[in-house]
Design an enzyme around this catalytic site. Structure first.
Site, PDB file in Angstrom:
ATOM      1  N   LYS A 115       0.822  -1.213   0.000  1.00  0.00           N
ATOM      2  CA  LYS A 115       0.000   0.000   0.000  1.00  0.00           C
ATOM      3  C   LYS A 115       0.848   1.251   0.000  1.00  0.00           C
ATOM      4  O   LYS A 115       0.460   2.268  -0.583  1.00  0.00           O
ATOM      5  CB  LYS A 115      -0.944   0.012   1.216  1.00  0.00           C
ATOM      6  N   LYS A 197      -7.942 -14.044  -9.184  1.00  0.00           N
ATOM      7  CA  LYS A 197      -9.193 -14.032  -8.432  1.00  0.00           C
ATOM      8  C   LYS A 197     -10.113 -12.912  -8.930  1.00  0.00           C
ATOM      9  O   LYS A 197      -9.624 -11.849  -9.302  1.00  0.00           O
ATOM     10  CB  LYS A 197      -8.861 -13.786  -6.956  1.00  0.00           C
ATOM     11  N   LYS A 200     -13.042  -6.915  -6.636  1.00  0.00           N
ATOM     12  CA  LYS A 200     -13.876  -5.726  -6.772  1.00  0.00           C
ATOM     13  C   LYS A 200     -13.074  -4.540  -7.277  1.00  0.00           C
ATOM     14  O   LYS A 200     -13.624  -3.548  -7.705  1.00  0.00           O
ATOM     15  CB  LYS A 200     -14.618  -5.407  -5.467  1.00  0.00           C
TER      16      LYS A 200
END
Ligand code: TRP
Length: 334
Positions: A115, A197, A200
């Site tokens: 991040k 995978k 979203k």
């Protein structure tokens, strides 16, 4: 333990739209867990602000997520669905646990490294201590089990380390949580790249089916789904795309892969993709209808939110008061 039940805790971020993968892989299977566990599902808005958020958007997404959980079948009378920010104990315990966590431990967290690379202009202290807040979430409810994806296992591991360190000093204060290893749902992959995978946050809108997609969008995405070259519906190593579609179809209809192979024997990919799309539409339609009804009923939802926050707070305070006493904060005069 609460009563005779073990405690299950999970937190979810209100970022992005939930996908079919989130539903078939997790949510759908959580519905029955409340028979066995006392379940807490928190919308972790404190975690969300470690990256910049638009305030009104964050608020809307958080409410939408809670609504979706109810629409997907989590009974808010049997599961504690609440906003993390409504229970101040999360932040208070996080502070205390910060003082029992080493910089070196946090430095090893791979999600922090990822991040901070992604948000190089905003590497804030919250991002660094994020795992401590997550530890506080879990330990506050004395959770026995935590359903987490692979990406969160390292955070669960540090939670256990912090809890054990604290217990070693002050006695048995915290339950040591385990990853939840019970029955999980199908692992759903991207419709555009079946090695990845379904996510979203995928930039390719055709890769993921969102829970709020309308029937046309769903059919379109399945028609465009990547398939393989054998030309037949067979569950095998060489056909990752077809395997994924079979997993989706199986999860939506309850059919086994042998049954699906038989059903589409002699038929091509085209027929099969249509059937998969239709099975997904059939599963999502009632969910979307419940969502629309819930959204209209503001009073009902507000009541649920209030009730569940109070329930969460009750258990959170029990742990927090114990911890405050252990570390030596003065007792409250009543
Ligand atoms: N960090 C988790 C995620 O990004 C969300 C989370 C916060 C969580 N607190 C938690 C998950 C406690 C499980 C338990 O997905």
């Amino acid at each position: 333990m609460i009563g005779d039940k073990k405690v299950l805790f999970s937190g979810m971020q209100a970022t992005g739209n939930l996908t079919l993968g989130n539903y078939l892989g997790a949510l759908k299977n959580w519905v029955t867990l409340c028979d066995e566990y006392e379940c807490f599902y928190s919308v972790v808005d404190l975690h969300s602000i470690t990256v910049r958020q638009d305030p009104s958007e964050l608020r809307q997404r958080a409410r939408k997520l809670l609504t979706l959980y109810i629409a997907a079948g989590l009974d808010p009378k049997k599961n504690c669905l609440y906003y993390q920010s409504h229970v101040s104990g999360h932040a208070e315990l996080a502070w205390i646990l910060n003082c029992f966590t080493y910089m070196g431990e946090l430095n090893r967290m791979t999600q922090f490294k990822d991040k901070s690379a992604k948000h190089a202009d905003n590497i804030n202290a919250g991002l660094f201590t994020y795992p401590v807040l997550m530890a506080a979430d879990i330990l506050l409810y004395q959770a026995d089990v935590v359903p987490v994806g692979k990406d969160q296992l390292q955070h669960l591991e540090i939670t256990r380390d912090i809890a054990q360190r604290f217990n070693a000093i002050y006695g048995d204060v915290f339950t040591i949580p385990e990853p939840y290893l019970g029955k999980t749902g199908a692992k759903i992959m991207s419709l555009q790249d079946p090695d990845k995978k379904m996510s979203k946050s995928d930039e390719n809108a055709n890769a993921s089916v969102y829970l709020m997609d309308d029937p046309d969008a769903i059919m379109r995405k399945f028609k465009r789904a990547v398939t393989d070259s054998e030309g037949c519906v067979r569950y095998c190593e060489e056909q990752p795309g077809i395997r994924n579609l079979m997993d989706i179809y199986g999860a939506c209809t309850g059919k086994t892969s042998a049954e699906i192979e038989k059903e589409f024997d002699g038929k091509g990919y085209g027929d099969f993709k249509m059937a998969v799309g239709e099975s997904v539409i059939a599963v999502l339609k009632p969910l979307q209808e419940r969502f629309a009804e819930l959204e209209k009923d503001k009073g009902y939802l507000d009541g649920i939110i209030k009730e569940n926050a109070e329930k969460a707070e009750y258990y959170a305070l029990k742990t927090l008061r114990k911890v405050q006493k252990k570390v030596g904060f003065p007792e409250r005069v009543r």
